[in-house]
Design a protein around this motif. Structure first.
Motif, PDB file in Angstrom:
ATOM      1  N   LEU A   1       0.853  -1.180   0.000  1.00  0.00           N
ATOM      2  CA  LEU A   1       0.000   0.000   0.000  1.00  0.00           C
ATOM      3  C   LEU A   1       0.898   1.242   0.000  1.00  0.00           C
ATOM      4  N   ILE A   2       0.637   2.174  -0.923  1.00  0.00           N
ATOM      5  CA  ILE A   2       1.501   3.343  -1.077  1.00  0.00           C
ATOM      6  C   ILE A   2       0.677   4.619  -0.959  1.00  0.00           C
ATOM      7  N   HIS A   3       1.144   5.538  -0.113  1.00  0.00           N
ATOM      8  CA  HIS A   3       0.574   6.883  -0.023  1.00  0.00           C
ATOM      9  C   HIS A   3       1.502   7.811  -0.791  1.00  0.00           C
ATOM     10  N   ARG A   4       1.053   8.314  -1.928  1.00  0.00           N
ATOM     11  CA  ARG A   4       1.918   9.082  -2.825  1.00  0.00           C
ATOM     12  C   ARG A   4       1.390  10.502  -2.969  1.00  0.00           C
ATOM     13  N   GLU A   5       2.312  11.475  -2.931  1.00  0.00           N
ATOM     14  CA  GLU A   5       1.905  12.851  -3.217  1.00  0.00           C
ATOM     15  C   GLU A   5       1.624  12.995  -4.706  1.00  0.00           C
ATOM     16  N   GLY A   6       0.716  13.914  -5.019  1.00  0.00           N
ATOM     17  CA  GLY A   6       0.352  14.091  -6.421  1.00  0.00           C
ATOM     18  C   GLY A   6      -0.744  13.127  -6.831  1.00  0.00           C
ATOM     19  N   SER A   7      -0.849  12.859  -8.134  1.00  0.00           N
ATOM     20  CA  SER A   7      -1.963  12.026  -8.610  1.00  0.00           C
ATOM     21  C   SER A   7      -1.563  11.085  -9.749  1.00  0.00           C
ATOM     22  N   ILE A   8      -0.295  10.654  -9.774  1.00  0.00           N
ATOM     23  CA  ILE A   8       0.141   9.745 -10.824  1.00  0.00           C
ATOM     24  C   ILE A   8      -0.031   8.293 -10.386  1.00  0.00           C
ATOM     25  N   ILE A   9      -0.505   7.459 -11.297  1.00  0.00           N
ATOM     26  CA  ILE A   9      -0.651   6.022 -11.051  1.00  0.00           C
ATOM     27  C   ILE A   9       0.226   5.292 -12.064  1.00  0.00           C
ATOM     28  N   TYR A  10       1.087   4.414 -11.564  1.00  0.00           N
ATOM     29  CA  TYR A  10       1.981   3.676 -12.452  1.00  0.00           C
ATOM     30  C   TYR A  10       1.362   2.335 -12.839  1.00  0.00           C
ATOM     31  N   GLU A  11       1.911   1.754 -13.886  1.00  0.00           N
ATOM     32  CA  GLU A  11       1.421   0.460 -14.368  1.00  0.00           C
ATOM     33  C   GLU A  11       1.561  -0.579 -13.253  1.00  0.00           C
ATOM     34  N   GLY A  12       0.537  -1.383 -13.100  1.00  0.00           N
ATOM     35  CA  GLY A  12       0.559  -2.410 -12.066  1.00  0.00           C
ATOM     36  C   GLY A  12       0.026  -1.942 -10.727  1.00  0.00           C
ATOM     37  N   GLU A  13      -0.498  -0.690 -10.678  1.00  0.00           N
ATOM     38  CA  GLU A  13      -1.058  -0.170  -9.434  1.00  0.00           C
ATOM     39  C   GLU A  13      -2.569   0.008  -9.545  1.00  0.00           C
ATOM     40  N   LYS A  14      -3.245  -0.158  -8.436  1.00  0.00           N
ATOM     41  CA  LYS A  14      -4.693   0.020  -8.370  1.00  0.00           C
ATOM     42  C   LYS A  14      -5.005   1.207  -7.460  1.00  0.00           C
ATOM     43  N   LEU A  15      -5.839   2.117  -7.933  1.00  0.00           N
ATOM     44  CA  LEU A  15      -6.223   3.289  -7.151  1.00  0.00           C
ATOM     45  C   LEU A  15      -7.234   2.899  -6.078  1.00  0.00           C
ATOM     46  N   LEU A  16      -6.906   3.197  -4.816  1.00  0.00           N
ATOM     47  CA  LEU A  16      -7.798   2.860  -3.706  1.00  0.00           C
ATOM     48  C   LEU A  16      -8.437   4.089  -3.058  1.00  0.00           C
ATOM     49  N   GLY A  17      -7.722   5.217  -3.082  1.00  0.00           N
ATOM     50  CA  GLY A  17      -8.284   6.385  -2.404  1.00  0.00           C
ATOM     51  C   GLY A  17      -7.390   7.599  -2.519  1.00  0.00           C
ATOM     52  N   GLY A  18      -7.726   8.614  -1.719  1.00  0.00           N
ATOM     53  CA  GLY A  18      -6.943   9.841  -1.694  1.00  0.00           C
ATOM     54  C   GLY A  18      -6.679  10.253  -0.259  1.00  0.00           C
ATOM     55  N   TRP A  19      -5.668  11.084  -0.049  1.00  0.00           N
ATOM     56  CA  TRP A  19      -5.337  11.592   1.286  1.00  0.00           C
ATOM     57  C   TRP A  19      -4.961  13.067   1.185  1.00  0.00           C
ATOM     58  N   ALA A  20      -5.085  13.772   2.290  1.00  0.00           N
ATOM     59  CA  ALA A  20      -4.724  15.186   2.292  1.00  0.00           C
ATOM     60  C   ALA A  20      -4.458  15.676   3.713  1.00  0.00           C
ATOM     61  N   LYS A  21      -3.620  16.704   3.794  1.00  0.00           N
ATOM     62  CA  LYS A  21      -3.366  17.425   5.041  1.00  0.00           C
ATOM     63  C   LYS A  21      -3.535  18.915   4.760  1.00  0.00           C
ATOM     64  N   THR A  22      -4.257  19.593   5.614  1.00  0.00           N
ATOM     65  CA  THR A  22      -4.383  21.051   5.521  1.00  0.00           C
ATOM     66  C   THR A  22      -3.848  21.666   6.800  1.00  0.00           C
ATOM     67  N   TYR A  23      -3.037  22.715   6.652  1.00  0.00           N
ATOM     68  CA  TYR A  23      -2.377  23.348   7.784  1.00  0.00           C
ATOM     69  C   TYR A  23      -2.990  24.713   8.097  1.00  0.00           C
ATOM     70  N   ARG A  24      -3.111  24.983   9.401  1.00  0.00           N
ATOM     71  CA  ARG A  24      -3.502  26.302   9.890  1.00  0.00           C
ATOM     72  C   ARG A  24      -2.362  26.866  10.722  1.00  0.00           C
ATOM     73  N   LYS A  25      -2.154  28.167  10.640  1.00  0.00           N
ATOM     74  CA  LYS A  25      -1.084  28.813  11.392  1.00  0.00           C
ATOM     75  C   LYS A  25      -1.321  28.760  12.894  1.00  0.00           C
ATOM     76  N   ASP A  26      -2.594  28.667  13.292  1.00  0.00           N
ATOM     77  CA  ASP A  26      -2.918  28.677  14.720  1.00  0.00           C
ATOM     78  C   ASP A  26      -3.201  27.288  15.286  1.00  0.00           C
ATOM     79  N   ARG A  27      -2.780  26.242  14.577  1.00  0.00           N
ATOM     80  CA  ARG A  27      -2.942  24.861  15.052  1.00  0.00           C
ATOM     81  C   ARG A  27      -1.590  24.161  15.038  1.00  0.00           C
ATOM     82  N   SER A  28      -1.375  23.283  16.012  1.00  0.00           N
ATOM     83  CA  SER A  28      -0.092  22.579  16.110  1.00  0.00           C
ATOM     84  C   SER A  28      -0.032  21.345  15.216  1.00  0.00           C
ATOM     85  N   ARG A  29      -1.189  20.837  14.818  1.00  0.00           N
ATOM     86  CA  ARG A  29      -1.226  19.647  13.970  1.00  0.00           C
ATOM     87  C   ARG A  29      -2.076  19.909  12.732  1.00  0.00           C
TER      88      ARG A  29
END
Length: 204
Positions: free
Chosen positions: A97-125
């Protein structure tokens, strides 16, 4: 006044004639007030009002944001501090299972989902989200031609909504709806655009 500085007038009839013919008076009012509050231009596809079930007149219409509006609105927030986003794929042969930045899928891979992180200046996480491709894939429009791009955007929108609930709480992105938003939208003719005081993109 829209985010791009244009001043425009939009009537209830404009909403019914060009954006959503099944909209009620109440839905037109809510749509126009939302556009006014968030400075959205419905004539340039920044906002849609769509009817999921055209066979059922009792089904409420839904306000949907266009392709770039979430990012424009996030960037305007003083506490916004960037994002990371990508896709989740399965290397079928390796069983990895691979979590990859961007949106490229290579041969032999199956797309399972997406992930994201959003940052706020006033939050520690960061605000983090993973979404399942099968839950959102409609098998239509961009979900066929750009599935990785779409599921990545769904994950990003989820984190933006959690990071800025006061801004995005009641809004939906077009990547999250089960229909093609543009199918309900009719382009303005040059004469209609002039009458509404709109400068079409081709003339900017």
């Amino acid at each position: 006044k829209a985010m791009d500085g244009q001043h425009l007038t939009v009537t209830f009839d404009d909403v019914r004639n060009f954006i959503c013919k099944d909209a009620t008076i109440a839905e037109c009012r809510i749509f126009l007030e939302t556009c006014k509050q968030y400075r959205l231009n419905p004539f340039t596809k920044e906002a849609y009002l769509i009817h999921y079930d055209n066979k059922n007149g009792d089904t409420a219409s839904t306000i949907v944001l266009g392709k770039t509006c979430y990012m424009k609105m996030a960037e305007a927030h003083p506490q916004y501090d960037g994002f990371e986003a990508g896709i989740i794929v399965l290397d079928v042969e390796a069983g990895e299972l691979i979590h990859r930045e961007g949106s490229i899928i290579y041969e032999g891979e199956k797309l399972l989902g997406g992930w994201a992180k959003t940052y706020r200046k006033d939050r520690s996480r960061p605000f983090y989200e993973e979404v399942n491709f099968s839950e959102y894939n409609t098998g239509k429009s961009l979900w066929v031609s750009k599935p990785a791009t779409m599921i990545r955007k769904v994950a990003l929108v989820h984190t933006l909504r959690e990071a800025f609930p006061a801004t995005f709480g009641g809004l939906i992105d077009e990547s999250e709806v089960p229909v093609d938003a543009e199918a309900e939208f009719r382009e303005l003719s040059a004469a209609e655009a002039d009458a509404a005081g709109i400068v079409p993109p081709r003339r900017r």
